[in-house]
Scaffold this motif. Structure first.
Motif, PDB file in Angstrom:
ATOM      1  N   GLY A  11       0.520  -0.610   0.108  1.00  0.00           N
ATOM      2  CA  GLY A  11       0.161   0.112   0.028  1.00  0.00           C
ATOM      3  C   GLY A  11       0.206   1.321   0.121  1.00  0.00           C
ATOM      4  O   GLY A  11       0.241   2.272   0.920  1.00  0.00           O
ATOM      5  N   ALA A  12       1.881   1.107  -0.501  1.00  0.00           N
ATOM      6  CA  ALA A  12       3.117   2.096   0.024  1.00  0.00           C
ATOM      7  C   ALA A  12       2.654   3.548  -1.143  1.00  0.00           C
ATOM      8  O   ALA A  12       3.261   4.565  -0.915  1.00  0.00           O
ATOM      9  CB  ALA A  12       4.548   1.708  -0.898  1.00  0.00           C
ATOM     10  N   THR A  18       2.439   7.065   1.940  1.00  0.00           N
ATOM     11  CA  THR A  18       3.401   8.404   1.353  1.00  0.00           C
ATOM     12  C   THR A  18       3.582   8.752   2.689  1.00  0.00           C
ATOM     13  O   THR A  18       4.583   8.793   2.709  1.00  0.00           O
ATOM     14  CB  THR A  18       2.473   8.721   0.837  1.00  0.00           C
ATOM     15  N   LEU A  19       2.908   8.682   3.527  1.00  0.00           N
ATOM     16  CA  LEU A  19       3.722   8.532   5.156  1.00  0.00           C
ATOM     17  C   LEU A  19       4.506   8.447   5.300  1.00  0.00           C
ATOM     18  O   LEU A  19       5.594   9.185   5.546  1.00  0.00           O
ATOM     19  CB  LEU A  19       2.627   9.245   6.130  1.00  0.00           C
ATOM     20  N   MET A  20       4.613   7.057   5.145  1.00  0.00           N
ATOM     21  CA  MET A  20       5.845   6.477   5.788  1.00  0.00           C
ATOM     22  C   MET A  20       6.651   6.502   5.008  1.00  0.00           C
ATOM     23  O   MET A  20       7.593   5.619   5.625  1.00  0.00           O
ATOM     24  CB  MET A  20       5.249   4.627   6.849  1.00  0.00           C
ATOM     25  N   ARG A  21       6.643   6.610   3.977  1.00  0.00           N
ATOM     26  CA  ARG A  21       7.828   6.130   3.169  1.00  0.00           C
ATOM     27  C   ARG A  21       8.711   7.038   2.977  1.00  0.00           C
ATOM     28  O   ARG A  21       9.627   7.234   3.129  1.00  0.00           O
ATOM     29  CB  ARG A  21       7.550   6.688   2.004  1.00  0.00           C
ATOM     30  N   ARG A  32      11.061  -2.074   0.689  1.00  0.00           N
ATOM     31  CA  ARG A  32      10.911  -2.286  -1.012  1.00  0.00           C
ATOM     32  C   ARG A  32       9.557  -1.914  -0.697  1.00  0.00           C
ATOM     33  O   ARG A  32       8.777  -2.384  -0.493  1.00  0.00           O
ATOM     34  CB  ARG A  32      11.063  -4.116  -0.504  1.00  0.00           C
ATOM     35  N   LEU A  33       8.862  -1.022  -1.731  1.00  0.00           N
ATOM     36  CA  LEU A  33       7.471  -0.940  -1.870  1.00  0.00           C
ATOM     37  C   LEU A  33       7.123  -1.349  -2.919  1.00  0.00           C
ATOM     38  O   LEU A  33       7.125  -2.008  -3.940  1.00  0.00           O
ATOM     39  CB  LEU A  33       8.032   0.409  -2.436  1.00  0.00           C
ATOM     40  N   LEU A  34       5.899  -1.712  -2.640  1.00  0.00           N
ATOM     41  CA  LEU A  34       4.536  -2.228  -3.416  1.00  0.00           C
ATOM     42  C   LEU A  34       3.374  -1.595  -3.551  1.00  0.00           C
ATOM     43  O   LEU A  34       2.573  -1.511  -2.116  1.00  0.00           O
ATOM     44  CB  LEU A  34       4.121  -3.857  -2.597  1.00  0.00           C
ATOM     45  N   ASP A  35       2.358  -1.499  -4.300  1.00  0.00           N
ATOM     46  CA  ASP A  35       1.375  -0.659  -4.679  1.00  0.00           C
ATOM     47  C   ASP A  35      -0.029  -1.345  -5.980  1.00  0.00           C
ATOM     48  O   ASP A  35       1.276  -2.112  -6.736  1.00  0.00           O
ATOM     49  CB  ASP A  35       1.036   0.058  -4.782  1.00  0.00           C
ATOM     50  N   MET A  36      -0.780  -1.837  -5.505  1.00  0.00           N
ATOM     51  CA  MET A  36      -1.034  -2.087  -7.101  1.00  0.00           C
ATOM     52  C   MET A  36      -1.338  -0.862  -8.081  1.00  0.00           C
ATOM     53  O   MET A  36      -1.689  -1.662  -9.451  1.00  0.00           O
ATOM     54  CB  MET A  36      -3.179  -2.257  -7.190  1.00  0.00           C
ATOM     55  N   LEU A  37      -1.023   0.756  -7.414  1.00  0.00           N
ATOM     56  CA  LEU A  37      -1.100   1.223  -8.390  1.00  0.00           C
ATOM     57  C   LEU A  37       0.592   2.190  -8.331  1.00  0.00           C
ATOM     58  O   LEU A  37       1.632   1.789  -8.067  1.00  0.00           O
ATOM     59  CB  LEU A  37      -1.654   2.696  -8.138  1.00  0.00           C
ATOM     60  N   PRO A  38       1.380   2.410  -9.653  1.00  0.00           N
ATOM     61  CA  PRO A  38       2.396   2.835  -9.013  1.00  0.00           C
ATOM     62  C   PRO A  38       2.778   3.865  -8.195  1.00  0.00           C
ATOM     63  O   PRO A  38       2.035   4.569  -7.828  1.00  0.00           O
ATOM     64  CB  PRO A  38       2.914   3.478 -10.564  1.00  0.00           C
ATOM     65  N   ALA A  40       4.558   7.168  -6.852  1.00  0.00           N
ATOM     66  CA  ALA A  40       5.303   8.505  -7.323  1.00  0.00           C
ATOM     67  C   ALA A  40       6.588   8.387  -7.236  1.00  0.00           C
ATOM     68  O   ALA A  40       6.260   8.410  -5.848  1.00  0.00           O
ATOM     69  CB  ALA A  40       4.318   9.707  -7.520  1.00  0.00           C
ATOM     70  N   GLY A  41       7.609   8.937  -8.139  1.00  0.00           N
ATOM     71  CA  GLY A  41       8.779   9.200  -7.484  1.00  0.00           C
ATOM     72  C   GLY A  41       8.939   8.091  -7.160  1.00  0.00           C
ATOM     73  O   GLY A  41      10.794   7.953  -7.041  1.00  0.00           O
ATOM     74  N   GLU A  42       8.845   6.279  -7.371  1.00  0.00           N
ATOM     75  CA  GLU A  42      10.143   5.535  -7.089  1.00  0.00           C
ATOM     76  C   GLU A  42       9.913   3.981  -8.071  1.00  0.00           C
ATOM     77  O   GLU A  42       9.377   3.379  -7.867  1.00  0.00           O
ATOM     78  CB  GLU A  42       8.834   4.759  -5.731  1.00  0.00           C
TER      79      GLU A  42
END
Length: 274
Positions: A11-12, A18-21, A32-38, A40-42
């Motif tokens: 849910g990145a 986004t706040l936790m990133r 390591r980031l995962l989401d069903m949507l792109p 941004a900036g990663e």
């Protein structure tokens, strides 16, 4: 137990993700980031649905822990909640078990107990009493029901497979509270990062459920189990209180939206837009 270093954040791309990133790397974590949507900036983030077991397996492989924020965060049809929040969370746990991940921090919610009356100095919570973490679950939506499932799934995977989880019943984690109700359940982003760090680094958690908020003057629920992990909240919603009360008025005990922990989710929950 040493602090975990490589953490999968699901849910990145979402608001909390986004706040936790931005905050968790300061605690020494490589995300390591995962989401069903792109995201941004990663450009290295993994774009995959929780229903894609092969992609999930690759995302989980080699991480020390997982912070699971992915899923539908508002009310939706049962079918959508089933696929995203129930089956998706099962897929994550089963993949974590297969890959030998030792700990998950699961984003549960106040909506798992949303029909719990807010403390008003009377039954069931007397003067000075806060809602305990072991209060009976009373989900206010299919969304809240999915968080009850996630907590039970976490307990099963601890008892059966030794996979540890801290289930964090998040109140509302935004830059600042936006309603009078939120003054009692708000968790500042900085305190959110403190709590997630405590959940990742505490020893011997088994399956622990904690309430997640800042040390608010108007606090409704007990933070004892969160503090036992080493969480020391630093923020308080009170500086926002005068403005919000002037705009919205005090909570009305005759308004069912104001009389339960889950607020308007108990009567008119916001619906997931997809």
């Amino acid at each position: 137990m040493p602090a975990r270093r490589t953490v999968l954040l699901t849910g990145a791309a979402g608001g909390l993700g986004t706040l936790m990133r931005g905050l968790l790397p300061a605690y020494g974590y490589e995300l390591r980031l995962l989401d069903m949507l792109p995201v941004a900036g990663e450009p290295d983030a993994i774009t995959a649905d929780l229903g894609d077991r092969a992609a999930l397996r690759e995302a989980v492989r080699g991480v020390d822990a997982i912070i699971h924020l992915a899923g539908i965060s508002l009310e939706a049809s049962f079918g959508k909640i089933l696929a995203a929040n129930i089956e998706g969370t099962y897929n994550l746990y089963e993949t974590a078990r297969e890959e030998g991940v030792g700990r998950i921090v699961f984003a549960s919610s106040n909506h798992a107990v949303g029909f719990t009356p807010r403390p008003r100095g009377e039954a069931p919570f007397g003067p000075g009493e806060l809602i305990p973490v072991d209060t009976p679950r009373r989900p206010d939506t299919f969304y809240g029901l999915s968080k009850c499932f996630g907590e039970d799934l976490a307990q099963l995977y601890w008892d059966k497979h030794g996979l540890e989880t801290v289930s964090v019943r998040i109140g509302s984690c935004f830059e600042e509270p936006t309603s009078v109700r939120m003054l009692s359940v708000w968790m500042s982003p900085a305190d959110g990062a403190r709590l997630f760090h405590a959940a990742l680094s505490a020893e011997g958690v088994g399956h622990t459920v904690v309430n997640g908020s800042s040390a608010n003057t108007r606090l409704w629920w007990d933070l004892t189990s969160a503090r036992a992990l080493g969480y020391e909240p630093q923020d308080d919603s009170e500086p926002y209180a005068a403005k919000l009360i002037a705009e919205q008025g005090e909570l009305d005990p005759d308004n069912p939206d104001h009389d339960h922990l889950g607020g308007h989710f108990t009567t008119n929950p916001p619906i997931w837009p997809y």
